[in-house]
Design an enzyme around this catalytic site. Structure first.
Site, PDB file in Angstrom:
ATOM      1  N   SER A  35       0.843  -1.150  -0.033  1.00 43.42           N
ATOM      2  CA  SER A  35      -0.047   0.040  -0.139  1.00 43.42           C
ATOM      3  C   SER A  35       0.793   1.117   0.006  1.00 43.42           C
ATOM      4  O   SER A  35       2.130   1.119  -0.025  1.00 43.42           O
ATOM      5  CB  SER A  35      -1.001   0.021   1.020  1.00 43.42           C
ATOM      6  OG  SER A  35      -0.134  -0.044   2.498  1.00 43.42           O
ATOM      7  N   GLY A  36       0.025   2.616  -0.120  1.00 43.78           N
ATOM      8  CA  GLY A  36       0.937   3.777  -0.038  1.00 43.78           C
ATOM      9  C   GLY A  36       2.250   3.714  -0.913  1.00 43.78           C
ATOM     10  O   GLY A  36       2.310   3.407  -2.083  1.00 43.78           O
ATOM     11  N   ILE A  37       3.167   4.564  -0.306  1.00 51.36           N
ATOM     12  CA  ILE A  37       4.454   4.633  -1.046  1.00 51.36           C
ATOM     13  C   ILE A  37       5.038   3.600  -1.465  1.00 51.36           C
ATOM     14  O   ILE A  37       6.029   3.514  -2.412  1.00 51.36           O
ATOM     15  CB  ILE A  37       5.196   5.849  -0.314  1.00 51.36           C
ATOM     16  CG1 ILE A  37       5.823   5.400   0.908  1.00 51.36           C
ATOM     17  CG2 ILE A  37       4.349   7.313  -0.338  1.00 51.36           C
ATOM     18  CD1 ILE A  37       6.601   6.386   1.566  1.00 51.36           C
ATOM     19  N   GLY A  38       5.101   2.612  -0.767  1.00 51.23           N
ATOM     20  CA  GLY A  38       5.789   1.242  -0.802  1.00 51.23           C
ATOM     21  C   GLY A  38       5.331   0.677  -2.128  1.00 51.23           C
ATOM     22  O   GLY A  38       6.256   0.287  -3.007  1.00 51.23           O
ATOM     23  N   LEU A  85       7.664  -7.832   9.958  1.00 46.95           N
ATOM     24  CA  LEU A  85       9.036  -7.437  10.668  1.00 46.95           C
ATOM     25  C   LEU A  85       8.879  -7.288  12.201  1.00 46.95           C
ATOM     26  O   LEU A  85       9.721  -6.939  13.005  1.00 46.95           O
ATOM     27  CB  LEU A  85       9.163  -6.005  10.103  1.00 46.95           C
ATOM     28  CG  LEU A  85       9.694  -5.794   8.728  1.00 46.95           C
ATOM     29  CD1 LEU A  85       9.181  -4.279   7.968  1.00 46.95           C
ATOM     30  CD2 LEU A  85      11.091  -6.061   8.625  1.00 46.95           C
ATOM     31  N   ASN A 111      11.079   0.396   3.554  1.00 47.99           N
ATOM     32  CA  ASN A 111       9.907   1.477   3.815  1.00 47.99           C
ATOM     33  C   ASN A 111       8.696   0.937   4.604  1.00 47.99           C
ATOM     34  O   ASN A 111       8.176   1.876   5.320  1.00 47.99           O
ATOM     35  CB  ASN A 111       9.072   1.188   2.145  1.00 47.99           C
ATOM     36  CG  ASN A 111       7.700   1.868   2.072  1.00 47.99           C
ATOM     37  OD1 ASN A 111       7.638   3.134   1.994  1.00 47.99           O
ATOM     38  ND2 ASN A 111       6.780   1.074   2.323  1.00 47.99           N
ATOM     39  N   SER A 161      11.559   9.903   8.727  1.00 46.84           N
ATOM     40  CA  SER A 161      10.477  11.131   8.852  1.00 46.84           C
ATOM     41  C   SER A 161      11.000  12.036   9.327  1.00 46.84           C
ATOM     42  O   SER A 161      12.117  12.081  10.215  1.00 46.84           O
ATOM     43  CB  SER A 161       9.400  10.287   9.862  1.00 46.84           C
ATOM     44  OG  SER A 161       8.518  11.648  10.101  1.00 46.84           O
ATOM     45  N   TYR A 185       3.326   5.754  27.979  1.00 45.00           N
ATOM     46  CA  TYR A 185       3.385   5.549  26.441  1.00 45.00           C
ATOM     47  C   TYR A 185       2.908   6.670  25.578  1.00 45.00           C
ATOM     48  O   TYR A 185       1.787   7.223  25.942  1.00 45.00           O
ATOM     49  CB  TYR A 185       2.744   4.244  25.971  1.00 45.00           C
ATOM     50  CG  TYR A 185       2.835   4.048  24.711  1.00 45.00           C
ATOM     51  CD1 TYR A 185       3.885   3.346  23.982  1.00 45.00           C
ATOM     52  CD2 TYR A 185       1.771   4.126  23.576  1.00 45.00           C
ATOM     53  CE1 TYR A 185       4.231   3.094  22.764  1.00 45.00           C
ATOM     54  CE2 TYR A 185       1.948   3.996  22.402  1.00 45.00           C
ATOM     55  CZ  TYR A 185       3.158   3.541  21.790  1.00 45.00           C
ATOM     56  OH  TYR A 185       3.382   2.962  20.472  1.00 45.00           O
TER      57      TYR A 185
END
Length: 314
Positions: A35-38, A85, A111, A161, A185
């Site tokens: 998805s997205g920029i990947g 991951l 990514n 980022s 957190y």
């Protein structure tokens, strides 16, 4: 696709058009390519001839992404694979399977990334954002480095980022809170620590690979609406934070997905990539770098901690 100049708003397709890129015979791995920029990165690299390995959290997601890409690139050479991951065993299994294919590796594009609204531990016992965004990729790079080196002129592109500058203190990473367990957190702190870790990783990795043909770069893709916060229940708040914090200082960072993938693709194909540098808007930049981003001492400290956490044998 052809343009006479690359700008902050150029698309990934325009980048490869500008360089008249031909990646026939080249092999790339793009994590988080479902998805997205990947996905756009994988699509554009395949458009100019690369064989793209598309590791996603499930094979179904990888195969679904391949179907979508082939709607615009029918002849794309895409290989679906599974990679989680958040699980070191999965990272090792993926690397073992890829290496067994006997393929060279010319581009490794880290990514994949996420942000969570609560502290969740992985099966390995680490905070999920830090493991997915940094530790999982750290282990992946380690396992694939011999193949990258043996493949000649190869590249590792790490997506970071600008948040590591905007949202983290000038002291940088809190090494006493890498697992987000010593204080309340904070989703943004966990995310931005992982993104500064990406930069430290790239710097130290390039130093260690200085005598090889491998070039390393880190990129800020811009402020883009993607599935990054898909598990973040306050996604609208996340978007609002981006707009409020960046609107006054980063006008050129608001991008479409096609534009957001451009800097990653630029670093993958530009002939004279500068080693170990941070890229924004298709250029080397020092904008939005935390004051500790260039610290050799902290980069080495994180490297050793990452080796210990991933149980890499050195």
């Amino acid at each position: 696709m052809f343009v006479t100049k690359i700008s902050a708003k150029s698309t990934a397709e325009e980048v490869v058009g500008y360089f008249q890129t031909d990646l026939t015979g080249k092999v790339a791995i793009v994590t988080g390519s479902n998805s997205g920029i990947g996905m756009e990165t994988a699509r554009v690299l395949s458009l100019v001839g690369a064989k793209v390995i598309m590791p996603c959290r499930t094979l179904d997601r990888s195969n679904e992404a391949i179907v979508k890409i082939k709607q615009t690139v029918p002849n794309a050479d895409l290989v679906p694979m599974q990679l989680d991951l958040s699980d070191f065993a999965s990272v090792r299994s993926f690397a073992e399977l890829f290496l067994s294919l006997g393929l060279p590796l010319h581009m490794l594009i880290n990514n994949a990334g996420l942000i969570l609204n609560e502290r969740i531990l992985t099966v390995d016992g680490y905070e999920t954002t830090f493991q997915v965004n940094h530790l999982g990729h750290f282990l992946l790079v380690d396992l694939l480095t011999p193949r990258l080196v043996s493949s000649g002129a190869s590249r590792i592109i790490i997506v970071s980022s600008s948040g590591q500058s905007t949202f983290l203190p000038s002291t940088g990473i809190d090494f006493n809170n890498l697992n987000s367990d010593t204080k309340k957190y904070s989703a943004m702190e966990a995310y931005c620590q992982s993104k500064l870790a990406n930069i430290h990783h790239a710097k130290e990795l390039q130093q260690r690979l200085k005598d090889t043909g491998v070039k390393v770069a880190c990129v800020h893709p811009g402020c883009i609406v993607t599935q990054l916060g898909r598990q973040f229940s306050y996604a609208d708040v996340w978007d609002l934070i981006c707009r409020l914090r960046w609107s006054r200082i980063e006008w050129d960072a608001y991008k479409t997905i096609e534009q957001g993938a451009s800097t990653t693709v630029y670093c993958a194909v530009v002939p004279d990539l500068e080693k170990g540098k941070f890229y924004i808007n298709n250029n080397v930049s020092t904008r939005f770098l935390n004051e500790q981003a260039d610290s050799i001492e902290l980069a080495r400290k994180l490297w050793q901690i990452s080796i210990d956490m991933t149980q890499v044998v050195k």
